[in-house]
Enzyme design. Structure first.
Site, PDB file in Angstrom:
ATOM      1  N   ASP A 133      -2.489  -0.923  10.072  1.00  0.00           N
ATOM      2  CA  ASP A 133      -2.689  -1.003   8.618  1.00  0.00           C
ATOM      3  C   ASP A 133      -3.396  -2.283   8.174  1.00  0.00           C
ATOM      4  O   ASP A 133      -3.814  -2.394   7.024  1.00  0.00           O
ATOM      5  CB  ASP A 133      -1.342  -0.922   7.884  1.00  0.00           C
ATOM      6  CG  ASP A 133      -0.777   0.487   7.831  1.00  0.00           C
ATOM      7  OD1 ASP A 133      -1.570   1.446   7.955  1.00  0.00           O
ATOM      8  OD2 ASP A 133       0.445   0.634   7.671  1.00  0.00           O
ATOM      9  N   LYS A 140       0.846  -1.194   0.000  1.00  0.00           N
ATOM     10  CA  LYS A 140       0.000   0.000   0.000  1.00  0.00           C
ATOM     11  C   LYS A 140       0.880   1.242   0.000  1.00  0.00           C
ATOM     12  O   LYS A 140       2.032   1.233   0.458  1.00  0.00           O
ATOM     13  CB  LYS A 140      -0.976   0.011   1.175  1.00  0.00           C
ATOM     14  CG  LYS A 140      -0.368   0.192   2.562  1.00  0.00           C
ATOM     15  CD  LYS A 140      -0.249   1.644   3.017  1.00  0.00           C
ATOM     16  CE  LYS A 140       0.560   1.713   4.311  1.00  0.00           C
ATOM     17  NZ  LYS A 140       1.232   2.976   4.538  1.00  0.00           N
TER      18      LYS A 140
END
Length: 289
Positions: free
Chosen positions: A136, A10
């Protein structure tokens, strides 16, 4: 039976820190999306009640320090699964790079074991499990593009940014996220990136608006500590990337590039600064879609 899961990296198009919370975490606002640089996990059931992880990468822990191991242990304990599992982790995402590689591995393990053991856990519940492993992980469970708030676990899916190329470059250093946040003085941040501007640019499919709205307040901590990161940013801008930002707490820098014709020049130019350079695309779809 074997199951396979892809664990993409990401990037943060926007990372803002609003304040330090009473629980020690920071209140954040982020826009996160995924790129097509991914680890791959192969999971196979074992007859005995144990967790075994292997990897071709010689520099990652293969015990309880590994987030995929922690994910397997959590799902086994929470749902009283008595079977064991063998997980092979094909590592492609750089470690300690600000790309959520470990978090994405944990999310992929949660998704894969949910399928392997036919547990039928809905995404929202997998995300809640993921929040116990790291800030996350909930985003990495479903991927796509999202606004993340709280400590990163509150997610609001949004449209994907305009399709483009992404150049990733990691200098030969590792950065500790905990160390960077530990040095951050949230009350002294004077300039905050605009979440509204970023979301408006994404909604309007405005690539150059997205580039103008990039922002990461952690750069104020990481760049003075690691001048290599600033050098990479400067080089990427000079070589023609349309928008450049450090991802997460660093040290990886990414550049958004609209035209494929620019890619070779930027890629080759950055290889003079560091070995770990990748040219990938944004991932448009959410996991499993």
């Amino acid at each position: 039976m074997k199951v396979y899961e892809k664990a993409p990296a990401k990037i943060n198009l926007l990372l803002d820190v609003l304040r330090k919370r009473s629980d020690g975490y920071h209140e954040v606002e982020m826009v996160m999306t995924m790129v097509d640089l991914a680890d791959r996990l192969e999971m196979e059931e074992l007859p005995r009640d144990t967790i075994i992880i292997s990897s071709q990468a010689g520099f990652i822990p293969l015990d309880e320090k590994n987030l995929a191991f922690q994910a397997a242990k959590l799902i086994k304990e929470r749902y009283e699964v008595k079977q064991g599992v063998y997980i092979h982790l094909d590592k492609k995402i750089p470690v300690a790079a600000g790309l959520a590689g470990g978090s994405s591995d944990a999310a992929a393990a949660l998704r894969g074991l949910n399928r392997l053991w036919r547990l039928g856990i809905p995404d929202e519940e997998l995300q809640a499990l993921g929040a116990e492993l790291g800030s996350d992980v909930p985003f990495c469970v479903t991927g796509g593009t999202a606004i993340a708030s709280g400590r990163g676990e509150r997610l609001q899916p949004i449209a994907n940014p305009p399709q483009c190329w992404v150049i990733l470059a990691k200098p030969p250093i590792n950065v500790s996220t905990a160390d960077i946040y530990g040095r951050l003085r949230a009350d002294r941040i004077t300039e905050h990136p605009s979440l509204a501007d970023m979301v408006q640019a994404i909604d309007g499919h405005d690539f150059y608006g997205v580039c103008r709205s990039l922002g990461n307040v952690l750069e104020d901590v990481t760049l003075p500590l690691y001048p290599e990161v600033q050098q990479l940013k400067d080089a990427m801008v000079k070589l023609g990337a349309d928008g450049v930002l450090m991802s997460g707490s660093g040290p990886t820098v990414f550049g958004l590039v609209s035209r494929e014709s620019k890619i070779a020049r930027i890629y080759n130019g950055l290889r003079g600064f560091c070995k770990e350079v990748y040219a990938v695309r944004l991932l448009g779809s959410r996991q499993g879609s």
